[in-house]
Design a protein around this motif. Structure first.
Motif, PDB file in Angstrom:
ATOM      1  N   LYS C 553       0.840  -1.194   0.000  1.00 30.16           N
ATOM      2  CA  LYS C 553       0.000   0.000   0.000  1.00 30.16           C
ATOM      3  C   LYS C 553       0.887   1.261   0.000  1.00 30.16           C
ATOM      4  N   ALA C 554       1.931   1.197   0.831  1.00 27.89           N
ATOM      5  CA  ALA C 554       2.802   2.365   0.964  1.00 27.89           C
ATOM      6  C   ALA C 554       3.502   2.689  -0.346  1.00 27.89           C
ATOM      7  N   ARG C 555       3.866   1.660  -1.088  1.00 30.34           N
ATOM      8  CA  ARG C 555       4.574   1.916  -2.343  1.00 30.34           C
ATOM      9  C   ARG C 555       3.700   2.735  -3.278  1.00 30.34           C
ATOM     10  N   LYS C 556       2.444   2.339  -3.336  1.00 29.92           N
ATOM     11  CA  LYS C 556       1.499   3.075  -4.184  1.00 29.92           C
ATOM     12  C   LYS C 556       1.364   4.523  -3.682  1.00 29.92           C
ATOM     13  N   MET C 557       1.301   4.654  -2.370  1.00 28.74           N
ATOM     14  CA  MET C 557       1.141   5.998  -1.795  1.00 28.74           C
ATOM     15  C   MET C 557       2.340   6.888  -2.133  1.00 28.74           C
ATOM     16  N   VAL C 558       3.526   6.310  -2.062  1.00 31.24           N
ATOM     17  CA  VAL C 558       4.716   7.105  -2.374  1.00 31.24           C
ATOM     18  C   VAL C 558       4.706   7.494  -3.855  1.00 31.24           C
ATOM     19  N   GLN C 559       4.301   6.555  -4.692  1.00 32.50           N
ATOM     20  CA  GLN C 559       4.242   6.867  -6.132  1.00 32.50           C
ATOM     21  C   GLN C 559       3.250   7.992  -6.413  1.00 32.50           C
ATOM     22  N   ASP C 560       2.108   7.906  -5.737  1.00 31.66           N
ATOM     23  CA  ASP C 560       1.098   8.965  -5.921  1.00 31.66           C
ATOM     24  C   ASP C 560       1.624  10.307  -5.441  1.00 31.66           C
ATOM     25  N   LEU C 561       2.340  10.236  -4.306  1.00 33.92           N
ATOM     26  CA  LEU C 561       2.881  11.474  -3.750  1.00 33.92           C
ATOM     27  C   LEU C 561       3.892  12.083  -4.722  1.00 33.92           C
ATOM     28  N   GLN C 562       4.680  11.190  -5.349  1.00 29.52           N
ATOM     29  CA  GLN C 562       5.658  11.668  -6.331  1.00 29.52           C
ATOM     30  C   GLN C 562       4.967  12.380  -7.482  1.00 29.52           C
ATOM     31  N   ALA C 563       3.884  11.787  -7.938  1.00 24.58           N
ATOM     32  CA  ALA C 563       3.156  12.386  -9.060  1.00 24.58           C
ATOM     33  C   ALA C 563       2.622  13.752  -8.658  1.00 24.58           C
ATOM     34  N   GLU C 564       2.114  13.820  -7.426  1.00 21.01           N
ATOM     35  CA  GLU C 564       1.560  15.081  -6.936  1.00 21.01           C
ATOM     36  C   GLU C 564       2.677  16.124  -6.807  1.00 21.01           C
ATOM     37  N   PHE C 565       3.833  15.658  -6.349  1.00 21.41           N
ATOM     38  CA  PHE C 565       5.006  16.527  -6.202  1.00 21.41           C
ATOM     39  C   PHE C 565       5.358  17.153  -7.548  1.00 21.41           C
ATOM     40  N   GLN C 566       5.304  16.320  -8.589  1.00 25.51           N
ATOM     41  CA  GLN C 566       5.686  16.829  -9.912  1.00 25.51           C
ATOM     42  C   GLN C 566       4.663  17.797 -10.490  1.00 25.51           C
ATOM     43  N   SER C 567       3.423  17.738  -9.961  1.00 29.12           N
ATOM     44  CA  SER C 567       2.409  18.591 -10.575  1.00 29.12           C
ATOM     45  C   SER C 567       1.975  19.755  -9.681  1.00 29.12           C
ATOM     46  N   ASP C 568       2.265  19.661  -8.374  1.00 31.41           N
ATOM     47  CA  ASP C 568       1.703  20.711  -7.514  1.00 31.41           C
ATOM     48  C   ASP C 568       2.718  21.338  -6.564  1.00 31.41           C
ATOM     49  N   LEU C 569       3.984  21.184  -6.878  1.00 28.71           N
ATOM     50  CA  LEU C 569       5.020  21.736  -6.003  1.00 28.71           C
ATOM     51  C   LEU C 569       5.150  23.238  -6.230  1.00 28.71           C
ATOM     52  N   PHE C 570       5.440  23.951  -5.146  1.00 26.16           N
ATOM     53  CA  PHE C 570       5.791  25.357  -5.329  1.00 26.16           C
ATOM     54  C   PHE C 570       7.134  25.646  -4.681  1.00 26.16           C
ATOM     55  N   VAL C 571       8.075  26.104  -5.489  1.00 27.84           N
ATOM     56  CA  VAL C 571       9.386  26.515  -4.975  1.00 27.84           C
ATOM     57  C   VAL C 571       9.575  27.987  -5.319  1.00 27.84           C
ATOM     58  N   PRO C 572       9.686  28.852  -4.308  1.00 25.87           N
ATOM     59  CA  PRO C 572       9.866  30.281  -4.601  1.00 25.87           C
ATOM     60  C   PRO C 572      11.287  30.571  -5.081  1.00 25.87           C
ATOM     61  N   GLY C 573      11.478  31.758  -5.619  1.00 27.31           N
ATOM     62  CA  GLY C 573      12.831  32.215  -5.967  1.00 27.31           C
ATOM     63  C   GLY C 573      13.337  31.667  -7.289  1.00 27.31           C
ATOM     64  N   THR C 574      14.645  31.839  -7.483  1.00 20.95           N
ATOM     65  CA  THR C 574      15.257  31.439  -8.746  1.00 20.95           C
ATOM     66  C   THR C 574      16.459  30.528  -8.462  1.00 20.95           C
ATOM     67  N   LEU C 575      17.053  30.060  -9.566  1.00 23.33           N
ATOM     68  CA  LEU C 575      18.210  29.163  -9.455  1.00 23.33           C
ATOM     69  C   LEU C 575      19.457  29.905  -8.989  1.00 23.33           C
ATOM     70  N   ASP C 576      19.625  31.136  -9.497  1.00 20.70           N
ATOM     71  CA  ASP C 576      20.900  31.836  -9.280  1.00 20.70           C
ATOM     72  C   ASP C 576      20.883  32.720  -8.048  1.00 20.70           C
ATOM     73  N   GLU C 577      20.483  32.180  -6.941  1.00 28.31           N
ATOM     74  CA  GLU C 577      20.513  32.945  -5.701  1.00 28.31           C
ATOM     75  C   GLU C 577      20.503  31.979  -4.537  1.00 28.31           C
ATOM     76  N   PHE C 578      20.695  32.526  -3.344  1.00 25.28           N
ATOM     77  CA  PHE C 578      20.604  31.733  -2.126  1.00 25.28           C
ATOM     78  C   PHE C 578      19.152  31.285  -2.000  1.00 25.28           C
ATOM     79  N   ASN C 579      18.908  29.982  -2.110  1.00 27.20           N
ATOM     80  CA  ASN C 579      17.518  29.531  -2.177  1.00 27.20           C
ATOM     81  C   ASN C 579      17.334  28.200  -1.451  1.00 27.20           C
ATOM     82  N   PRO C 580      17.177  28.257  -0.136  1.00 22.18           N
ATOM     83  CA  PRO C 580      17.054  27.014   0.642  1.00 22.18           C
ATOM     84  C   PRO C 580      15.886  26.141   0.207  1.00 22.18           C
TER      85      PRO C 580
END
Lengths: 239, 251, 666
Positions: C553-580
């Motif tokens: 069950k967990a494997r499926k959950m992690v896969q789903d979470l990965q898919a969600e990560f790829q479609s609904d992630l928000f990362v502020p800022g840009t590549l060329d700066e201090f960006n934790p």
């Protein structure tokens, strides 16, 4: 750079200079206070004493006896070194904080007064200004010979006492003096024990004693000095 | 608890920087100070704003990474505690808390509350070590160390290199840090071999980095999260003087 | 792929000595021409970088911290094991070897573990010479104490800060090499990819975390000392930035991940207090020398404590269940971590838990305080001391022994554990799994080495207390500096590697594309929220107790979470700066891939051993049931590609000296 100049310009060397000159000035203050207490001989009602005689003879001795003169040049030098080195350190230390300081300050300290410790530069500057005034009023007058002569048992000396008495008949100068002694007390409160810490003397058995002696010293000595103009002012009111 | 935070924001080293005010409504007393920052950052991200950059890592008070001044005190109001171990039960509902980065010319601000403390590394590199290669030593118990000496050395070695001493000192002096390392090593018999050189080199590097001069204010000891004593500073003074004046060693 | 552990032939006790005198060497003048990259500056990395520098190699050393003194090795509290037998209590190299391999539930290589035990003594010598202020007795000689899973006192310590003192020692050695110009130090640089040229590890792509720029670094060999991946569980005793990215990126380049499901759950951590919690804090295992672990016998007492109606000290002696002492009389409170953790969990699951969440048991110091108090009173010539004197003196001894630990507990919980029993609960602490390495600590990629917690080699399915510090330093000071020569001896005529090679350009642009990918999703959820959810899945289904159904069950959950990560992630800022946030995004993405592999590994291992407890495989008393017939092997996994099954490679574990038996601490 030679090893000696490297040492003396290092942060610890610079502090050592502050410590040693400071300790000398601490010793000087004791001698100076003992001498100055002779201004108060009017309190003793000694029939042999004419007003200011003891003090004037003492002043004459201090300015003419060669070994004392040599030491006094050392004293001037130490005052200047202590002041100049202190200002340089102060400037460097302000720069070391960087372009922006703290918006909120809440300074804490262990075994010393944080406010005094952090303001040694300001306190020292006030003391220096006071010193300039003090030297102008008395020391310079003595040196350039503007003082009236007075004769005791056939010996003629400058009458410094009368100048002092006149000055401290003026409440403004008394107030300036008292404020200055207050500042000196704060400067010593931190400076006394700090001088020992800089010398590397921090010991479980002895440091507590140094701390206590330092606190007693920094209250008693300025208080002793402050007593003189106050008594002289009161005396002037009686006269 | 409701908390108002005034936090220093500075985009990068060149930015001028300014305070920003944030209001937090649901802070609980069991939260750590940094967890409150986590919550605030989560809110900022939800609003698509830039979260506050602050340094932290172990959150156990030992790595020395956190570097903030809270209401005028490095690591905040609780004595002997790093910012990460500070909990909100130390504050009251409705408090306004001002958070600034460590301020020192030798610790330039990189971003918000993040400062560059590499000056400390360079000081250690100048002599804060014992020159022993791997594999050289004799048996560990061939060198007895009196318990008192080992403990004095340990209490100096407890320094976590966070830089709170510099941040606290009105002169931004690094003497507590340097003296702790010199004490740690110079007290031990194995560190005595290089003691003279170490004291001179480390003080020289400290001065080069632009730290201020120690005037024995003792704010460093008062704010040190590991409560390292200024006795170490006195010891460094002795070590330095005896080395620079009393020995033939010169660096 | 045939996995060759490259274990030298011969009798176990002589393997390392013989091998060391016959392995290929690199002459001093050739060392000057060889570059080595060391990633990580914890115990394993700093010690390796310093030792390699001393030998003459040109070392480039990387850390994502602001200074090489911050790695999480610093947080290790209790101590470091060494078979010195200073106590005259019957310790020996063989006994340390045996305790470690048994403690690891017979899932480690004999030869590696024996070598670890052999060099353990030299580590103490080395550290003392560096100025590590270990605890000493009045005679000036080194003091030791007990740790879990042993019956001798072989743990050297520096109050509750052993890791810090050892790391500072290694950091100082490293600093010396930096000052001598033998190590080039790169702070605030995070390795994001491995560069391979002609099948060999030849460099890394690192991001300068201040400027955000991607930078290329080349070398003849690459050493990873990047620690463990416990943060896959989100809540763990690891530091906030501990991550698997450097190691996982090499897996994506072909390195094998061995036994990823072997995670250590430490029994004595401060229990979770709320949703906002960012990490868990360990209370050192050394406390179990003096702390007695118990839970209320009566469920109604436990209930009353949970609801705040009663306190731990209100429970009379006869109503306390000192369950470790009851179940395991031979080792008592000092059973290995996996055993203690499971026992605590069992008590809580049965309704005897004491925190508001029901997930805590007590660790009590009252008995120790009284014992020490009496002894100290008698030493001070106080006859018939009263209770307060005993308590005061006893608490003083506890303070001396455990220094910062009680203070830390009080800061976090607001309770004084000398007055009221400490509340503890198991938490993720260490990962025994890691990159597969042979006896030379080389992965299956030529030129890529892994040391410390980053590799899998020495602790089997469970690590004993005070052995992580030992392994990190053993690898860095006394193993890698020799074994890296087996590879580098063949590279003496290889000129300096150019970073202009197309392989570097390709790796850099792949990394850039990957990071820009995170920035471009522009969804709604923060990295942290994904990490928290991943952690919950892993803890629930792949934590202290696992079963096939939950894992599937967990494997499926992690896969789903990965898919969600790829479609609904928000990362502020840009590549060329201090960006934790961007740094975290890259790490969490790798944690998800690793998490899935851990689940696959746990599913594959149909047995219970050490930290891996499958509920289907247990004795009637609830003890782990190992299957030596079916699973006495290292499961080394090859990354199969996106959406493809990972490929299992087996390295059989051959026990020539010890006979795997059922582990008993009774």
């Amino acid at each position: 750079m030679s090893w000696a100049s490297k040492f003396l310009t290092s942060s610890i060397g610079k502090k050592l200079i502050m410590s040693l000159t400071g300790l000398f000035l601490i010793l000087f203050l004791v001698v100076h206070l003992i001498g100055n207490l002779q201004l108060l001989t009017f309190l003793t009602d000694d029939p042999a004493d004419k007003p200011g005689m003891a003090f004037n003879l003492y002043a004459e001795f201090m300015t003419t006896f060669t070994p004392i003169k040599v030491v006094s040049y050392g004293l001037y030098a130490f005052i200047l070194i202590h002041a100049v080195q202190g200002w340089m350190l102060w400037r460097q230390n302000v720069q070391a904080r960087g372009p922006i300081g703290y918006a909120v300050k809440d300074l804490r300290a262990v075994n010393t007064n944080a406010r005094a410790a952090a303001r040694m530069g300001w306190l020292g500057t006030i003391i220096f200004v006071f010193l300039v005034l003090h030297l102008y009023q008395f020391w310079l007058q003595m040196k350039i010979g503007t003082l009236a002569p007075v004769t005791y048992d056939g010996k003629t000396v400058a009458d410094l006492y009368s100048v002092v008495a006149q000055t401290y008949a003026n409440p403004v100068f008394v107030a300036v003096y008292l404020i200055s002694m207050f500042v000196v007390a704060f400067h010593l409160w931190h400076g006394f024990q700090s001088a020992f810490q800089t010398l590397g003397l921090n010991h479980k058995k002895y440091t507590p004693a140094i701390q206590v002696i330092g606190k007693i010293y920094s209250i008693v000595i300025p208080l002793g000095f402050a007593l003189i103009p106050v008594m002289m002012y009161l005396q002037s009111l009686n006269a | 608890m409701k908390i108002t935070l005034k936090v220093w924001r500075q985009k990068d080293a060149k930015d001028k920087g300014r305070f920003e005010t944030y209001k937090l409504d649901n802070v609980t007393e069991h939260m750590s100070f940094l967890e409150m920052f986590d919550v605030l950052n989560e809110e900022l991200i939800q609003k698509k704003e830039t979260p506050i950059a602050f340094e932290h890592d172990c959150r156990e008070g030992i790595c020395g990474t956190c570097s903030m001044v809270i209401n005028g005190r490095p690591h905040g109001p609780l004595q002997g505690t790093t910012a990460c171990q500070l909990h909100m039960r130390m504050f009251n509902d409705g408090d306004t808390i001002v958070v600034e980065p460590f301020r020192a010319r030798a610790f330039p601000v990189l971003c918000d509350l993040v400062v560059d403390r590499s000056a400390f590394d360079r000081i250690i590199q100048s002599g804060g070590f014992i020159s022993v290669n791997t594999g050289q030593p004799q048996d560990a118990n061939s060198l007895p160390v009196p318990k008192e000496v080992a403990e004095a050395s340990f209490s100096a070695a407890a320094c976590i290199g966070c830089g709170a001493c510099v941040a606290a000192c009105p002169n931004a002096s690094a003497m507590l840090f340097v003296s702790a390392k010199v004490s740690h090593l110079n007290l031990l018999p194995q560190g005595k071999v290089e003691a003279k050189r170490r004291a001179q080199s480390m003080v020289k590097q400290m001065d080069l980095e632009g730290f201020g001069n120690c005037s024995n204010v003792t704010a460093c000891e008062a704010e040190c999260p590991k409560e390292i004593s200024i006795k170490n500073i006195a010891r460094l003074n002795r070590e330095y003087m005896s080395s620079a004046v009393g020995s033939e060693t010169e660096v | 792929m045939k996995l060759d552990g490259k274990i030298p032939a011969g009798a176990l006790a002589e393997k390392w000595t013989k091998y060391r005198s016959s392995m290929p060497l690199v002459a001093p003048h050739n060392k000057l021409r060889l570059d080595v990259i060391v990633v990580g500056t914890g115990l394993a990395g700093a010690s390796a970088a310093a030792s390699l520098g001393e030998l003459g190699y040109n070392v480039k050393c990387f850390t994502f911290h602001d200074s090489p003194r911050r790695a999480h090795s610093i947080a290790a509290q209790g101590g470091i094991n060494a078979a010195k037998n200073y106590r005259n209590d019957g310790d020996s190299v063989h006994r340390l070897f045996y305790d470690t391999i048994k403690g690891g539930d017979y899932r480690a290589r004999e030869a590696n573990v024996h070598r670890l035990a052999e060099v353990s003594g030299s580590i103490i010598d080395q550290c003392v010479a560096q100025g590590v202020p270990f605890a000493r007795e009045y005679g000036g000689l080194l003091d030791t104490r007990s740790f879990g899973g042993t019956q001798v006192q072989r743990t050297f310590y520096a109050k509750g800060q052993t890791g810090q003192q050892l790391l500072i020692g290694a950091y100082q050695a490293l600093s010396r090499q930096i000052s001598l110009g033998k190590v080039q130090m790169y702070n605030r640089h995070e390795m994001l990819d491995l560069v391979m040229v002609d099948g060999k590890a030849r460099g890394i792509i690192a991001r300068n975390l201040v400027t955000g720029k991607l930078e290329r670094f080349s070398a003849h060999a690459v050493v990873l000392a990047t620690g463990g991946y416990g943060n896959v569980f989100y809540l763990s005793t690891n530091a906030m930035t501990c991550n698997v990215t450097a190691a996982w990126r090499t897996v994506r380049r072909g390195a094998l991940m061995a036994n990823p499901c072997f995670t250590q759950i430490h029994p004595t951590c401060i229990p979770v207090s709320g949703d906002y919690q960012s990490k868990l804090t360990l209370m050192s295992e050394s406390l179990r020398n003096d702390g007695r672990v118990w839970a209320p016998k009566k469920k109604e007492d436990a209930q009353a404590i949970r609801e705040g109606r009663k306190k731990g000290k209100d429970i009379p002696e006869e109503d306390r269940d000192y369950f470790l002492e009851r179940k395991y009389p031979a080792f008592g409170n000092l059973v290995p971590r996996d055993v203690a953790s499971r026992a605590s969990k069992a008590m809580c699951d049965a309704g005897h838990g004491v925190a508001p969440t029901g997930l805590a048991v007590f660790m009590d110091f009252a008995a120790a305080i009284e014992r020490y108090g009496r002894s100290r009173a008698s030493a001070q010539g106080i006859h018939n001391p009263d209770k307060d004197t005993i308590t005061a003196l006893g608490e003083k001894v506890i303070d001396e022994k455990y220094d910062n630990l009680f203070a830390m507990y009080e800061k976090i919980t607001g309770e004084n554990a000398k007055k009221t029993p400490m509340k503890i609960y198991p938490a993720v602490h260490y990962t025994m799994g890691g990159l597969w390495v042979d006896y030379n600590l080389q992965t299956n990629i030529p030129g890529l080495f892994a040391t410390g917690e980053c590799n899998f080699s020495d602790h089997g399915a469970n690590r004993l207390g005070a052995s992580a510090l030992m392994q990190g330093l053993a690898d860095g000071y006394f193993v890698l500096p020799y074994t890296i020569g087996t590879f580098l001896a063949g590279e003496i005529s290889t000129p300096r590697i150019s970073t202009d090679l197309p392989e570097f350009a390709a790796a850099e642009s792949e990394t850039r594309a990957r990071l820009l990918g995170f920035l471009s999703v522009n969804g709604k959820q923060s990295v942290e929220s994904f990490h928290r959810r991943l952690g919950r899945i892993m803890w629930e289904y792949c934590g202290m107790a696992r079963n096939a159904e939950g894992l599937t069950k967990a494997r499926k959950m992690v896969q789903d979470l990965q898919a969600e990560f790829q479609s609904d992630l928000f990362v502020p800022g840009t590549l060329d700066e201090f960006n934790p946030e961007l740094e975290k995004a890259a790490r969490v993405a790798d944690f998800m891939e690793l998490g899935e592999l851990m689940i696959v590994d746990a599913l594959n291992r149909n047995e219970s051993c050490g930290g891996h407890f499958r509920t289907e495989y247990q004795t009637e008393e609830g003890e782990a049931m190992r299957d030596d017939e079916g699973y006495a092997y290292v499961a080394a996994w090859e990354y199969g590609g996106m959406g493809k099954e990972p490929v299992l490679h087996r390295e059989d574990l051959i026990f020539e000296t010890v006979k795997p038996t059922s582990r008993s601490y009774k």
